[in-house]
Motif scaffolding. Structure first.
Motif, PDB file in Angstrom:
ATOM      1  N   SER A  84     -36.474  20.755 -17.434  1.00 60.92           N
ATOM      2  CA  SER A  84     -35.906  19.456 -17.825  1.00 60.92           C
ATOM      3  C   SER A  84     -35.218  19.571 -19.178  1.00 60.92           C
TER       4      SER A  84
ATOM      5  N   THR B 284     -30.647  14.702 -11.718  1.00 55.90           N
ATOM      6  CA  THR B 284     -31.714  15.531 -11.176  1.00 55.90           C
ATOM      7  C   THR B 284     -31.167  16.333 -10.009  1.00 55.90           C
TER       8      THR B 284
ATOM      9  N   ARG C 180     -32.457  17.417 -14.967  1.00 53.24           N
ATOM     10  CA  ARG C 180     -33.725  18.021 -14.530  1.00 53.24           C
ATOM     11  C   ARG C 180     -33.464  18.834 -13.276  1.00 53.24           C
TER      12      ARG C 180
ATOM     13  N   CYS D 289     -29.195  20.921 -17.537  1.00 58.37           N
ATOM     14  CA  CYS D 289     -30.112  19.946 -18.136  1.00 58.37           C
ATOM     15  C   CYS D 289     -29.606  19.442 -19.490  1.00 58.37           C
TER      16      CYS D 289
END
Lengths: 166, 138
Positions: free
Chosen positions: B17, B98, B22, B53
């Motif tokens: 992360s 993500t 992430r 990230c």
């Protein structure tokens, strides 16, 4: 039980792992910075190949996994052709110089460290990325690097240096 | 376990992360990433994940991070390094991206070719003479 490939990272000792990880990270960092410059100027690899006088395949190799022929000399040449100058420094030094952007507190500190009105735009955009090495590049990496360089000059009275000797 | 529920190992967990992104992998894919791919691919992909990230995904070399053409409708994207492909799907929660890994595959040009088999090498097939062509007898 997990089978570990002998050539995998898990089979290395910690120091070798850290060393190789650092190498890979730095190589990719250089490639990303080149991509940022190209993106900021609306250029493609083809344009860079013409400016450097090399083939597109050569540029593709430089930006590839093995970073073939991506030497310090080549990086300097690329930055020069794109109207920029690279600066090599440590992360601690970089964070120190950009601490006025990273900290969310004192407005006066912003003005003192950066002392550039337009840098407030960069600071506002970068508030959420505090502590990250790379600032928000929506305004273009080139100008961000120049602002960082000017901030360093404003903070330090020592002669401006192009490489950190630590 | 009730029908429709997934085993714990099938759930994605955030493994890496950063301030702007992430990377989420299932446990088996995480083990593959750590233990079963070549270290060169592992290190380069790790560096790419860190850049992702940090919000720098759009500046990764195109040959390294790009949409998967066959997955146009599914909007799959791929990290690729040294013959290892990490395919997944990106979602956004505000400014946080993500990347859910759905597959890790090793192509034929991977640096980490499996250790050569130590089993017996196939015996060369014996040459056979075709009696029909021996001489000119009929």
């Amino acid at each position: 039980m997990t089978m570990i490939d002998k050539q995998s990272a898990a089979a290395c000792d910690a120091e070798t792992y850290a060393l190789e990880a650092a190498e890979a990270a730095f190589i990719l960092e250089a490639q990303v910075e080149i991509q940022k410059l190209l993106h900021g100027r609306g250029l493609r690899a083809r344009d860079l190949s013409k400016r450097l006088g090399v083939t597109e395949a050569r540029i593709s190799q430089m930006l590839g996994d093995a970073a073939k022929n991506l030497t310090l000399k080549t990086i300097a040449r690329i930055f020069y052709q794109l109207g920029e100058k690279p600066h090599l420094t440590t992360e601690a030094e970089f964070l120190r110089c950009t601490s006025g952007v990273a900290s969310a507190g004192n407005q006066a500190e912003h003005w003192t460290v950066l002392n550039l009105p337009r840098d407030l735009e960069v600071a506002a955009a970068s508030e959420e990325t505090a502590g990250v090495r790379t600032l928000d590049t929506s305004l273009g990496c080139g100008r961000t690097v120049n602002r960082w360089a000017r901030a360093e000059e404003a903070v330090s009275e020592r002669p401006r240096r192009t490489a950190s000797g630590r | 376990m009730a029908k429709g529920e997934r085993a714990p190992g099938e759930l994605h967990e955030v493994r890496i992360s950063g301030p702007r992104g992430r990377i989420a992998l299932r446990s088996r894919d995480w083990m593959t990433f750590r233990c079963r791919i070549h270290k060169d691919a592992h290190h380069r992909l790790s560096a790419a994940f860190d850049q992702f990230c940090a919000g720098q995904a759009r500046f990764l070399p195109q040959q390294m991070f790009h949409p998967v053409q066959s997955g146009v409708l599914e909007r799959l994207e791929e990290f690729h390094a040294f013959g290892v492909s990490v395919i997944g799907r990106r979602t956004f929660e505000g400014r946080i991206a993500t990347f859910f890994v759905t597959e890790i595959s090793v192509t034929g040009d991977a640096g980490a070719s499996p250790a050569p088999s130590e089993g017996p090498v196939q015996v060369a097939l014996p040459l056979e003479e075709n009696p029909a062509f021996r001489g000119t007898e009929r």
